[in-house]
Design a protein around this motif. Structure first.
Motif, PDB file in Angstrom:
ATOM      1  N   ASN A  25      64.935  -5.178  47.334  1.00  0.00           N
ATOM      2  CA  ASN A  25      65.926  -4.676  46.755  1.00  0.00           C
ATOM      3  C   ASN A  25      67.404  -5.436  46.750  1.00  0.00           C
ATOM      4  O   ASN A  25      67.995  -5.677  45.743  1.00  0.00           O
ATOM      5  CB  ASN A  25      66.333  -3.300  47.206  1.00  0.00           C
ATOM      6  N   LEU A  26      67.696  -6.094  47.586  1.00  0.00           N
ATOM      7  CA  LEU A  26      68.756  -6.993  47.802  1.00  0.00           C
ATOM      8  C   LEU A  26      68.649  -8.173  46.694  1.00  0.00           C
ATOM      9  O   LEU A  26      69.468  -8.456  46.045  1.00  0.00           O
ATOM     10  CB  LEU A  26      68.917  -7.657  49.313  1.00  0.00           C
ATOM     11  N   TYR A  27      67.513  -8.751  46.802  1.00  0.00           N
ATOM     12  CA  TYR A  27      67.445 -10.111  45.995  1.00  0.00           C
ATOM     13  C   TYR A  27      66.917  -9.730  44.567  1.00  0.00           C
ATOM     14  O   TYR A  27      67.364 -10.641  43.679  1.00  0.00           O
ATOM     15  CB  TYR A  27      66.304 -10.902  46.619  1.00  0.00           C
ATOM     16  N   GLU A  28      66.389  -8.756  44.186  1.00  0.00           N
ATOM     17  CA  GLU A  28      66.129  -8.377  42.937  1.00  0.00           C
ATOM     18  C   GLU A  28      67.057  -7.564  42.174  1.00  0.00           C
ATOM     19  O   GLU A  28      67.191  -7.605  40.777  1.00  0.00           O
ATOM     20  CB  GLU A  28      64.652  -7.725  42.637  1.00  0.00           C
ATOM     21  N   THR A  29      67.794  -6.957  42.766  1.00  0.00           N
ATOM     22  CA  THR A  29      68.767  -5.788  42.470  1.00  0.00           C
ATOM     23  C   THR A  29      70.216  -5.886  42.990  1.00  0.00           C
ATOM     24  O   THR A  29      71.240  -6.312  42.060  1.00  0.00           O
ATOM     25  CB  THR A  29      68.414  -4.362  42.544  1.00  0.00           C
TER      26      THR A  29
ATOM     27  N   VAL B 273      55.355  -2.194  50.401  1.00  0.00           N
ATOM     28  CA  VAL B 273      56.914  -2.806  50.452  1.00  0.00           C
ATOM     29  C   VAL B 273      57.570  -2.405  49.068  1.00  0.00           C
ATOM     30  O   VAL B 273      58.595  -2.112  49.110  1.00  0.00           O
ATOM     31  CB  VAL B 273      56.755  -4.519  50.430  1.00  0.00           C
ATOM     32  N   ARG B 274      56.605  -2.205  48.098  1.00  0.00           N
ATOM     33  CA  ARG B 274      57.356  -1.935  46.822  1.00  0.00           C
ATOM     34  C   ARG B 274      57.796  -0.538  46.726  1.00  0.00           C
ATOM     35  O   ARG B 274      58.748   0.040  46.313  1.00  0.00           O
ATOM     36  CB  ARG B 274      56.207  -2.232  45.566  1.00  0.00           C
ATOM     37  N   GLY B 275      56.957   0.311  47.460  1.00  0.00           N
ATOM     38  CA  GLY B 275      57.440   1.606  47.666  1.00  0.00           C
ATOM     39  C   GLY B 275      58.829   1.871  48.426  1.00  0.00           C
ATOM     40  O   GLY B 275      59.513   2.440  47.995  1.00  0.00           O
ATOM     41  N   GLU B 276      58.967   1.057  49.503  1.00  0.00           N
ATOM     42  CA  GLU B 276      60.171   1.010  50.190  1.00  0.00           C
ATOM     43  C   GLU B 276      61.194   0.381  49.543  1.00  0.00           C
ATOM     44  O   GLU B 276      62.302   0.887  49.627  1.00  0.00           O
ATOM     45  CB  GLU B 276      59.763   0.216  51.527  1.00  0.00           C
ATOM     46  N   GLN B 277      61.026  -0.629  48.619  1.00  0.00           N
ATOM     47  CA  GLN B 277      61.965  -1.075  47.524  1.00  0.00           C
ATOM     48  C   GLN B 277      62.540   0.170  46.843  1.00  0.00           C
ATOM     49  O   GLN B 277      63.804   0.102  46.547  1.00  0.00           O
ATOM     50  CB  GLN B 277      61.348  -2.323  46.762  1.00  0.00           C
TER      51      GLN B 277
ATOM     52  N   LEU C 123      62.569   3.098  47.416  1.00  0.00           N
ATOM     53  CA  LEU C 123      63.609   4.030  48.092  1.00  0.00           C
ATOM     54  C   LEU C 123      64.841   3.384  48.412  1.00  0.00           C
ATOM     55  O   LEU C 123      65.967   3.974  48.422  1.00  0.00           O
ATOM     56  CB  LEU C 123      62.683   4.419  49.447  1.00  0.00           C
ATOM     57  N   GLN C 124      64.843   2.313  48.573  1.00  0.00           N
ATOM     58  CA  GLN C 124      66.122   1.440  48.912  1.00  0.00           C
ATOM     59  C   GLN C 124      67.016   1.461  48.002  1.00  0.00           C
ATOM     60  O   GLN C 124      68.330   1.649  47.540  1.00  0.00           O
ATOM     61  CB  GLN C 124      65.857  -0.096  49.344  1.00  0.00           C
ATOM     62  N   LEU C 125      66.292   1.112  46.435  1.00  0.00           N
ATOM     63  CA  LEU C 125      67.061   1.200  45.438  1.00  0.00           C
ATOM     64  C   LEU C 125      67.880   2.583  45.167  1.00  0.00           C
ATOM     65  O   LEU C 125      68.881   2.896  44.669  1.00  0.00           O
ATOM     66  CB  LEU C 125      66.381   0.691  44.208  1.00  0.00           C
ATOM     67  N   LEU C 126      66.864   3.552  45.389  1.00  0.00           N
ATOM     68  CA  LEU C 126      67.423   5.167  45.352  1.00  0.00           C
ATOM     69  C   LEU C 126      68.467   5.248  46.353  1.00  0.00           C
ATOM     70  O   LEU C 126      69.501   5.840  45.601  1.00  0.00           O
ATOM     71  CB  LEU C 126      66.245   5.945  45.861  1.00  0.00           C
ATOM     72  N   GLU C 127      68.476   4.901  47.153  1.00  0.00           N
ATOM     73  CA  GLU C 127      69.646   4.918  48.286  1.00  0.00           C
ATOM     74  C   GLU C 127      70.912   4.029  47.785  1.00  0.00           C
ATOM     75  O   GLU C 127      72.116   4.597  47.999  1.00  0.00           O
ATOM     76  CB  GLU C 127      69.242   4.769  49.638  1.00  0.00           C
ATOM     77  N   THR C 128      70.639   3.009  47.235  1.00  0.00           N
ATOM     78  CA  THR C 128      71.760   2.211  46.615  1.00  0.00           C
ATOM     79  C   THR C 128      72.695   3.003  45.514  1.00  0.00           C
ATOM     80  O   THR C 128      73.753   3.259  45.566  1.00  0.00           O
ATOM     81  CB  THR C 128      71.449   0.868  46.051  1.00  0.00           C
ATOM     82  N   ALA C 129      71.844   3.680  44.719  1.00  0.00           N
ATOM     83  CA  ALA C 129      72.613   4.499  43.721  1.00  0.00           C
ATOM     84  C   ALA C 129      73.330   5.656  44.361  1.00  0.00           C
ATOM     85  O   ALA C 129      74.073   6.105  44.006  1.00  0.00           O
ATOM     86  CB  ALA C 129      71.279   5.090  42.732  1.00  0.00           C
TER      87      ALA C 129
ATOM     88  N   TYR D  39      60.406   1.179  61.039  1.00  0.00           N
ATOM     89  CA  TYR D  39      59.390   0.994  60.156  1.00  0.00           C
ATOM     90  C   TYR D  39      59.685  -0.250  59.263  1.00  0.00           C
ATOM     91  O   TYR D  39      60.520  -0.485  58.609  1.00  0.00           O
ATOM     92  CB  TYR D  39      59.318   2.163  58.990  1.00  0.00           C
ATOM     93  N   SER D  40      58.963  -1.402  59.869  1.00  0.00           N
ATOM     94  CA  SER D  40      59.242  -2.716  59.325  1.00  0.00           C
ATOM     95  C   SER D  40      58.903  -2.847  57.914  1.00  0.00           C
ATOM     96  O   SER D  40      59.794  -3.891  57.357  1.00  0.00           O
ATOM     97  CB  SER D  40      58.431  -3.852  60.004  1.00  0.00           C
ATOM     98  N   ARG D  41      58.202  -2.265  57.341  1.00  0.00           N
ATOM     99  CA  ARG D  41      58.172  -2.220  55.658  1.00  0.00           C
ATOM    100  C   ARG D  41      59.322  -1.934  54.972  1.00  0.00           C
ATOM    101  O   ARG D  41      59.691  -2.456  53.999  1.00  0.00           O
ATOM    102  CB  ARG D  41      57.089  -1.339  55.060  1.00  0.00           C
ATOM    103  N   GLY D  42      60.221  -1.125  55.742  1.00  0.00           N
ATOM    104  CA  GLY D  42      61.307  -0.622  55.017  1.00  0.00           C
ATOM    105  C   GLY D  42      62.367  -1.683  55.095  1.00  0.00           C
ATOM    106  O   GLY D  42      63.235  -1.966  54.051  1.00  0.00           O
ATOM    107  N   MET D  43      62.455  -2.756  56.227  1.00  0.00           N
ATOM    108  CA  MET D  43      63.270  -3.706  56.040  1.00  0.00           C
ATOM    109  C   MET D  43      62.876  -4.867  54.957  1.00  0.00           C
ATOM    110  O   MET D  43      63.512  -5.685  54.494  1.00  0.00           O
ATOM    111  CB  MET D  43      63.446  -4.433  57.437  1.00  0.00           C
ATOM    112  N   ALA D  44      61.374  -5.041  54.916  1.00  0.00           N
ATOM    113  CA  ALA D  44      60.851  -5.885  53.875  1.00  0.00           C
ATOM    114  C   ALA D  44      61.185  -5.250  52.358  1.00  0.00           C
ATOM    115  O   ALA D  44      61.644  -6.065  51.466  1.00  0.00           O
ATOM    116  CB  ALA D  44      59.494  -5.905  53.973  1.00  0.00           C
ATOM    117  N   GLY D  45      61.284  -3.897  52.305  1.00  0.00           N
ATOM    118  CA  GLY D  45      61.702  -3.289  50.985  1.00  0.00           C
ATOM    119  C   GLY D  45      63.085  -3.632  50.630  1.00  0.00           C
ATOM    120  O   GLY D  45      63.606  -3.668  49.728  1.00  0.00           O
ATOM    121  N   ASN D  46      63.952  -3.447  51.791  1.00  0.00           N
ATOM    122  CA  ASN D  46      65.283  -4.118  51.679  1.00  0.00           C
ATOM    123  C   ASN D  46      65.574  -5.405  51.069  1.00  0.00           C
ATOM    124  O   ASN D  46      66.544  -5.788  50.346  1.00  0.00           O
ATOM    125  CB  ASN D  46      65.925  -3.863  53.128  1.00  0.00           C
ATOM    126  N   PHE D  47      64.818  -6.344  51.667  1.00  0.00           N
ATOM    127  CA  PHE D  47      64.866  -7.558  51.133  1.00  0.00           C
ATOM    128  C   PHE D  47      64.744  -7.757  49.586  1.00  0.00           C
ATOM    129  O   PHE D  47      65.529  -8.417  48.701  1.00  0.00           O
ATOM    130  CB  PHE D  47      63.873  -8.608  51.894  1.00  0.00           C
TER     131      PHE D  47
END
Length: 309
Positions: free
Chosen positions: A195-199, A244-248, A250-256, A185-193
């Motif tokens: 999450n990485l750069y904002e948090t 993308v924001r939705g995936e971000q 979820l990425q932040l959730l998984e970071t925690a 799911y490519s939106r997930g990788m966009a959300g990953n970007f």
């Protein structure tokens, strides 16, 4: 290192495929030449020089935004190039199948199971650490999960490794190197970007892994790159931006959640270098809970509009 032909061919073959796809989508946005050789006696890669890494400490926020904008466009355009590989997930290689996605089967069903895990991970966090309990966060995660389950159509080629050292500038031209490609799911990788750069990079700036980058001193540039990336990736499509924001989220959730899991095991030297000691991880968890609440509060209205629409 023990010689592992399958792992090497998957890594190098994936890089070659990604470079070729990038250049089909946006000529010159990746090294034009890349080749490799794998054997027990000699293994190597060759690629053309692509430029110098962006120095976030010397660029203006406007320059950082423009760089992110170009990176976002490259990612979006590359997704449009057919990858013609079987399977999904991270790339693998076998003698009979060549390069392919590591998983077979129904990618949509896999995504739904992954979405259930996101909900379960949040429940675990709330049970163990009360600071994560928040009705807005809970609702935002549920909506993000519903959105991804609805919007995912087919696995596309995307890149997970988007750290600043892999974003080069050559005569003002943005170029990408050293990808970690997957088919999903490519939106997930966009959300990953995002999450990485904002948090993520800012939150882990004091760890041994990232200390030399001094990310805390260029937080504004990192966030400007994220905003630029989102604008370039979405190309003005509000629906894509919300996905993308939705995936971000979820990425932040998984970071925690991954930080929380570290506290229940012996922290290896490798993980200490990447995440810090137990005291640092506990302190960061409190910060991550606040970041999760802030992002959920900012995005809940937009996410709900998208799902209800």
């Amino acid at each position: 290192m023990a010689f592992n032909e399958a792992a090497l061919r998957a890594e190098y073959g994936g890089t070659k495929l990604y470079y070729q796809s990038v250049n089909k989508a946006n000529e010159g946005a990746a090294p034009e030449f890349y080749d490799f050789h794998v054997s027990p006696r000699l293994t190597y890669t060759l690629e053309t020089f692509a430029g110098n890494p962006i120095d976030l400490h010397t660029v203006t926020e406007e320059m950082a935004f423009q760089t992110g904008l170009e990176v976002g466009k490259i990612h979006w355009q590359t997704e449009e190039i057919p990858h013609e590989l079987d399977g999904y997930g991270y790339l693998a290689w076998t003698q009979d199948k060549g390069l392919h996605g590591a998983f077979d089967g129904n990618a949509r069903e896999f995504l739904k199971e992954e979405s259930k895990e996101h909900l379960a991970d949040y429940s675990v966090l709330c049970t163990a650490r009360s600071e994560f309990e928040d009705p807005v966060v809970s609702r935002a995660i549920q909506v993000a999960v519903e959105l991804r389950n609805r919007q995912f159509k087919k696995p596309l080629l995307a890149n997970q490794d988007v750290s600043p050292e892999n974003i080069l500038l050559n005569d003002g031209r943005v170029r990408l190197i050293d990808p970690y490609p997957s088919i999903y799911y490519s939106r997930g990788m966009a959300g990953n970007f995002m999450n990485l750069y904002e948090t993520y990079f800012i939150g882990l700036a004091d760890t041994e892994r990232y200390r030399s980058h001094q990310f805390s001193k260029c937080a504004d540039q990192l966030k400007a790159m994220a905003i630029g990336f989102l604008e370039g990736y979405s190309a003005g499509d509000l629906q894509v931006e919300r996905e993308v924001r939705g995936e971000q989220l979820l990425q932040l959730l998984e970071t925690a959640h991954s930080h929380f899991c570290l506290l229940s095991e012996e922290i290896s030297e490798e993980k200490r270098i990447r995440y810090g000691n137990a005291a640092a991880i506990k302190e960061r968890l409190v910060w991550l809970s606040e970041e999760l609440k802030s992002l959920a509060a900012d995005q809940i209205s937009e996410l709900e509009q998208t799902v209800s629409g």
